[in-house]
Design a protein around this motif. Structure first.
Motif, PDB file in Angstrom:
ATOM      1  N   PHE A 150       0.899  -1.140   0.027  1.00  0.00           N
ATOM      2  CA  PHE A 150      -0.157   0.071   0.094  1.00  0.00           C
ATOM      3  C   PHE A 150       0.719   1.374   0.089  1.00  0.00           C
ATOM      4  N   TRP A 151       0.327   2.324  -0.701  1.00  0.00           N
ATOM      5  CA  TRP A 151       1.036   3.585  -0.730  1.00  0.00           C
ATOM      6  C   TRP A 151       0.065   4.473   0.428  1.00  0.00           C
ATOM      7  N   THR A 152       0.609   4.818   1.388  1.00  0.00           N
ATOM      8  CA  THR A 152      -0.024   5.465   2.720  1.00  0.00           C
ATOM      9  C   THR A 152       0.753   6.347   3.175  1.00  0.00           C
ATOM     10  N   ASP A 153       0.052   7.570   3.588  1.00  0.00           N
ATOM     11  CA  ASP A 153       1.006   8.695   4.319  1.00  0.00           C
ATOM     12  C   ASP A 153       2.235   9.086   3.625  1.00  0.00           C
ATOM     13  N   GLY A 154       2.322   9.181   2.405  1.00  0.00           N
ATOM     14  CA  GLY A 154       3.447   9.356   1.525  1.00  0.00           C
ATOM     15  C   GLY A 154       4.485   8.526   1.516  1.00  0.00           C
ATOM     16  N   GLU A 155       4.090   7.136   1.827  1.00  0.00           N
ATOM     17  CA  GLU A 155       5.503   6.400   1.707  1.00  0.00           C
ATOM     18  C   GLU A 155       4.676   4.891   1.409  1.00  0.00           C
ATOM     19  N   PHE A 156       5.379   4.057   0.597  1.00  0.00           N
ATOM     20  CA  PHE A 156       5.211   2.721   0.230  1.00  0.00           C
ATOM     21  C   PHE A 156       5.310   1.816   1.743  1.00  0.00           C
ATOM     22  N   GLU A 157       4.411   0.703   1.714  1.00  0.00           N
ATOM     23  CA  GLU A 157       4.243  -0.135   2.892  1.00  0.00           C
ATOM     24  C   GLU A 157       4.434  -1.435   2.308  1.00  0.00           C
ATOM     25  N   ALA A 158       5.421  -2.322   2.162  1.00  0.00           N
ATOM     26  CA  ALA A 158       5.219  -3.510   1.537  1.00  0.00           C
ATOM     27  C   ALA A 158       4.429  -4.750   2.674  1.00  0.00           C
ATOM     28  N   ARG A 159       3.883  -5.557   1.964  1.00  0.00           N
ATOM     29  CA  ARG A 159       3.021  -6.460   2.814  1.00  0.00           C
ATOM     30  C   ARG A 159       3.597  -7.918   2.455  1.00  0.00           C
ATOM     31  N   SER A 160       3.931  -8.726   3.643  1.00  0.00           N
ATOM     32  CA  SER A 160       4.460  -9.915   3.522  1.00  0.00           C
ATOM     33  C   SER A 160       3.529 -11.172   2.975  1.00  0.00           C
ATOM     34  N   GLY A 161       2.144 -10.929   3.539  1.00  0.00           N
ATOM     35  CA  GLY A 161       1.169 -11.683   3.014  1.00  0.00           C
ATOM     36  C   GLY A 161       0.656 -11.332   1.602  1.00  0.00           C
ATOM     37  N   ILE A 162       0.513 -11.984   0.457  1.00  0.00           N
ATOM     38  CA  ILE A 162       0.069 -11.897  -0.679  1.00  0.00           C
ATOM     39  C   ILE A 162      -1.341 -12.189  -0.983  1.00  0.00           C
TER      40      ILE A 162
ATOM     41  N   SER B  45     -11.070  -5.427   2.669  1.00  0.00           N
ATOM     42  CA  SER B  45     -10.094  -4.780   3.190  1.00  0.00           C
ATOM     43  C   SER B  45      -8.539  -5.119   3.094  1.00  0.00           C
ATOM     44  N   ASP B  46      -8.533  -6.338   2.798  1.00  0.00           N
ATOM     45  CA  ASP B  46      -7.111  -7.014   2.860  1.00  0.00           C
ATOM     46  C   ASP B  46      -6.245  -7.087   1.348  1.00  0.00           C
ATOM     47  N   PRO B  47      -6.977  -6.901   0.289  1.00  0.00           N
ATOM     48  CA  PRO B  47      -6.217  -7.289  -1.147  1.00  0.00           C
ATOM     49  C   PRO B  47      -4.921  -6.356  -0.948  1.00  0.00           C
TER      50      PRO B  47
ATOM     51  N   LEU C 158     -18.405  -3.919 -10.389  1.00  0.00           N
ATOM     52  CA  LEU C 158     -17.259  -4.835  -9.748  1.00  0.00           C
ATOM     53  C   LEU C 158     -16.867  -4.633  -8.345  1.00  0.00           C
ATOM     54  N   ILE C 159     -16.614  -5.829  -7.822  1.00  0.00           N
ATOM     55  CA  ILE C 159     -16.207  -5.855  -6.725  1.00  0.00           C
ATOM     56  C   ILE C 159     -14.658  -6.765  -6.534  1.00  0.00           C
ATOM     57  N   ALA C 160     -13.675  -6.159  -5.931  1.00  0.00           N
ATOM     58  CA  ALA C 160     -12.503  -7.037  -5.780  1.00  0.00           C
ATOM     59  C   ALA C 160     -11.974  -7.407  -4.363  1.00  0.00           C
ATOM     60  N   PRO C 161     -12.901  -8.654  -4.045  1.00  0.00           N
ATOM     61  CA  PRO C 161     -12.518  -9.214  -2.653  1.00  0.00           C
ATOM     62  C   PRO C 161     -11.119 -10.150  -2.792  1.00  0.00           C
ATOM     63  N   ALA C 162     -10.714 -10.337  -1.624  1.00  0.00           N
ATOM     64  CA  ALA C 162      -9.371 -10.947  -1.587  1.00  0.00           C
ATOM     65  C   ALA C 162      -9.385 -12.428  -1.502  1.00  0.00           C
ATOM     66  N   ILE C 163      -8.580 -13.085  -2.054  1.00  0.00           N
ATOM     67  CA  ILE C 163      -8.111 -14.716  -1.555  1.00  0.00           C
ATOM     68  C   ILE C 163      -7.008 -14.413  -0.954  1.00  0.00           C
ATOM     69  N   HIS C 164      -6.953 -14.923   0.276  1.00  0.00           N
ATOM     70  CA  HIS C 164      -5.604 -14.609   1.232  1.00  0.00           C
ATOM     71  C   HIS C 164      -4.489 -15.779   0.992  1.00  0.00           C
TER      72      HIS C 164
END
Length: 411
Positions: free
Chosen positions: A264-276, A327-329, A289-295
């Motif tokens: 995610f790009w939040t508060d002016g910086e990139f936050e990498a996520r470990s879970g894909i 909220s997780d994608p 359209l809706i784009a829910p996550a497969i965890h």
């Protein structure tokens, strides 16, 4: 004391209506438990609570529409004395519109701005004192009737309740399902218009704030097709793996190698996520359209991704998604192949930083070992955020997807 707030279910949501509470004051709540159902402009969503404790108070009544971040309920900590629990539930909300703070000019600010406490308390009304329904109140609907209506595809707005105080009960839903019901033309029009406006706001924000760059690559799927054919040959139809599943799996595994595409790009910086957690674009009933996550797609076997995808599509179209799935994608995949589109260039869904698109799987002339032959191919595209990655890294990411699809045993 723990505050349970309405979570953000994506950049295209800034408020939701409380459809149903699934807990009451005094109930013990576990992490991940579904505690409420809310209605957004796109879908009904089951909201999970990620804290443990005992419900002290439900602050928002059924029928109230409140902004993201509103405190919906309070919980007592597990070690808090039980005497502190106040067994009080909110009354049904009035049908009049709920007062909400005016949105700020920036969509980002309006989504993340904390709500005013007065928003919640302004909707409380005393319950009716007689058995007759009160026209100033939202109609009462029993939880069982609401679930049965969803199963039978019955619009609750077209039913007159025969239960206490005019409430809708299961028998009302069953009777309505057994006779043709004329849907007012403006109901679908209004809902579709609201959905389109919501999607448009998120996409305007994306194109305004995100410096997109685009790449595409035509990938030979001969090895993947042969691998799938051999794998599915001895399996019943219900257990076969679709080509789309390998496209998802390859994208997730490639994102593990190129983490700047996943986060995610939040508060002016990139936050990498470990879970894909791959958001999968799904067309929903009535349009949109809706784009829910497969965890955790990269860590799951192909068969599990297949079952998760089938379940997700079914629930998305039935309106029974969970809040964590919206909220997780961390990276979205869109495919318009079943619509005959050869190439799709998507718009990044903020605060994500990349979107992968796949077109139709088509046979094309392909040169292999100096010979021309017909080969199944797909055009893979990438829309990525230039604040986080550049064209070279994007090209390597697409090349990794190609390598994995041409060597499916690695998946």
């Amino acid at each position: 004391m723990i505050e349970f707030k309405l979570p953000s279910l994506g950049a295209d949501m800034d408020e939701a209506q409380i459809n149903e509470w699934l807990v009451k004051p005094g109930d013990t709540v576990a992490r991940g438990q579904v505690v409420a159902e809310v209605e957004t402009t796109k879908s009904a969503v089951e909201v999970e609570c990620w804290e443990e404790g005992t419900v002290r108070e439900l602050l928002v009544p059924v029928g109230a529409t409140v902004p993201v971040g509103t405190v919906l309920a309070t919980l007592a900590n597990p070690d808090e004395p039980s005497a502190e629990v106040r067994p009080r539930e909110p009354e049904v909300a009035a049908a009049a519109p709920v007062a909400r703070p005016e949105p700020e000019p920036s969509a980002t600010v309006s989504i993340e701005r904390p709500p005013q406490v007065t928003t919640v308390h302004s909707v409380r009304q005393p319950p009716p004192s007689s058995a007759a329904p009160d026209p100033t109140h939202r109609q009462w609907i029993s939880p069982a009737a609401r679930r049965r209506a969803r199963d039978l595809d019955v619009d609750l707005r077209t039913i007159e309740g025969t239960g206490p105080a005019g409430s809708i009960v299961i028998d009302d839903v069953v009777r309505a399902a057994s006779r043709p019901v004329e849907q007012p033309a403006n109901v679908h029009v209004d809902r579709n218009a609201a959905m389109r406006n919501t999607i448009a706001a998120a996409m305007i924000r994306s194109k305004r704030d995100i410096p997109h760059y685009y790449l595409s690559d035509t990938i030979s799927l001969g090895p993947m097709s042969a691998w799938l054919e051999a794998r599915n040959a001895s399996r019943p139809l219900s257990e076969r793996v679709l080509p789309a599943v390998l496209l998802l799996k390859a994208t997730a595994v490639a994102a593990r190698k190129y983490p700047e595409m996943n986060g995610f790009w939040t508060d002016g910086e990139f936050e990498a996520r470990s879970g894909i957690h791959l958001g999968v674009a799904i067309a929903i009933r009535g349009g949109g359209l809706i784009a829910p996550a497969i965890h955790d797609v990269a860590d799951k076997p192909v068969d599990r991704v297949m079952s998760d995808l089938a379940d997700l599509v079914k629930r998305a179209r039935a309106g029974t998604l969970r809040s964590s799935e919206l909220s997780d994608p961390t990276l979205t995949v869109t495919s318009l192949g079943d619509q005959g589109v050869e190439t799709v260039f998507g718009v990044i869904y903020p605060p994500q930083v990349a979107l992968v698109g796949f077109g139709s799987i088509l046979e094309r002339p392909w040169i292999e070992n100096g010979q021309v032959r017909a080969m199944p191919t797909v055009v893979a595209s990438l829309a990525a955020d230039h604040r986080v990655s550049d064209g070279r890294r994007g090209a390597l990411f697409l090349a990794e997807i190609r390598e994995l699809l041409q060597n499916p045993d690695q998946l």
